[in-house]
Scaffold this active site. Structure first.
Site, mmCIF file in Angstrom:
data_model
loop_
_atom_site.group_PDB
_atom_site.id
_atom_site.type_symbol
_atom_site.label_atom_id
_atom_site.label_comp_id
_atom_site.label_asym_id
_atom_site.label_seq_id
_atom_site.Cartn_x
_atom_site.Cartn_y
_atom_site.Cartn_z
ATOM 1 N N THR A 97 0.861 -1.183 0.000
ATOM 2 C CA THR A 97 0.000 0.000 0.000
ATOM 3 C C THR A 97 0.894 1.229 0.000
ATOM 4 O O THR A 97 1.582 1.510 0.986
ATOM 5 C CB THR A 97 -0.930 0.023 1.215
ATOM 6 N N LYS A 172 -7.554 1.331 -2.786
ATOM 7 C CA LYS A 172 -7.142 0.940 -1.439
ATOM 8 C C LYS A 172 -7.361 2.090 -0.457
ATOM 9 O O LYS A 172 -7.731 1.871 0.694
ATOM 10 C CB LYS A 172 -5.673 0.509 -1.431
ATOM 11 N N LYS A 240 0.041 5.189 8.477
ATOM 12 C CA LYS A 240 0.751 5.381 7.214
ATOM 13 C C LYS A 240 -0.240 5.435 6.057
ATOM 14 O O LYS A 240 -0.162 6.307 5.185
ATOM 15 C CB LYS A 240 1.767 4.250 7.022
#
Length: 291
Positions: A97, A172, A240
């Site tokens: 990701t 995502k 993150k």
């Protein structure tokens, strides 16, 4: 059967690479900590190499599942990066990701050496990786995706291309935005139930099959009620991901007020020592507020 390199053997990459080996593919692995790669070879066979470049040499497909933008940049185009060893016509599949920006940069860099690049972040957590039941959100050239899809089937229950390079990473972000608000709502609901003197498990038995039900509820409610968070997707990694979401939202002009708020709640969880706790630990913050 294909010749495959897999870069990054963390809690996700280790079982994903294992599924490829179990399907009969010829798998070469690389991990920054070499002992982990050696352990994987001892368990699954195949070969370990000391650098991404060496692992990628001669591979038809190079899969990666590393940490962040900088890690991806290093394993692709660093001094010993995979792009230095990949052959023309090979396809790089990134399961990390990361931002759509680094994805598009790496897509362009791959094109310069005649290779394909598919962004393919995953959802489903460690259990999904171990059970081969991940959901994979993909972006990139359709021909590259079509070639890589049969390999991803080894560890996916669903893989779908959403568009050109970066589309998988943007999808995502949508996934993480939805989870952030959902987990906060679930935390507040379970916290309310306990403070009201209700049996939390009985409450979930009643509402779990209705409109309030979710994957997070059914897979996390027991550990949330019991205050157990030493498992699952770490808060540090969620922060993150949410930074990527919020930075991208600023770029495209999308308001994400709840996501920004939940990110601050996660910051408070980190401040009480929960950086490695599961994301469901938002309920611990609420209990801490109550003293």
């Amino acid at each position: 059967m294909a010749k495959v390199a897999f870069l990054g053997l963390g809690v996700m990459g280790y079982p994903m690479a294992g599924h490829l080996a179990a399907k009969g593919h010829e798998v070469t692995v690389y991990n920054r900590t070499a002992a982990k790669a050696d352990a994987w070879v001892a368990e699954h066979g195949g070969t370990a190499r000391a650098t991404p470049r060496e692992a990628a040499a001669g591979a038809e497909f190079v899969m990666a599942c590393v940490g962040n933008d900088d890690d991806l940049h290093e394993v692709c185009t660093g001094k010993d990066g995979a792009f230095g060893g990949m052959e023309k016509g090979a396809v790089f599949v990134d399961h990390t990701t990361v931002s759509a920006a680094i994805t598009r940069e790496m897509h362009a860099a791959a094109a310069e050496i005649g290779a394909g690049f598919v962004d393919a972040p995953v959802s489903g957590g460690q259990a999904g990786a171990e059970n081969g039941q991940l959901v994979i959100m993909c972006g990139g050239d359709k021909a590259d995706y079509d070639r890589a899809a049969p390999l991803m089937d080894a560890y996916a229950k669903l893989a779908r291309r959403l568009g050109d390079s970066g589309a998988g990473q943007l999808c995502k972000s949508v996934n993480q935005i939805c989870i952030a608000g959902l987990v906060q709502g679930l935390s507040e609901g379970l916290h309310f139930a306990q403070k009201a003197g209700l049996d939390g498990r009985a409450v979930v038995d009643v509402i779990g099959g209705g409109a309030a039900g979710s994957w997070q509820m059914m897979n996390r409610y027991e550990t949330m009620l019991d205050g157990q968070f030493e498992h699952g997707f770490a808060v540090d990694w969620m922060r993150k991901d949410l930074k990527i979401c919020l930075d991208t939202a600023d770029e495209i002009g999308a308001a994400l007020p709840v996501t920004a708020l939940v990110d601050q709640f996660y910051k408070e969880v980190v401040n009480i020592g929960g950086g490695r706790w599961d994301t469901s630990s938002l309920i611990r913050r609420l209990r801490a507020l109550d003293g």
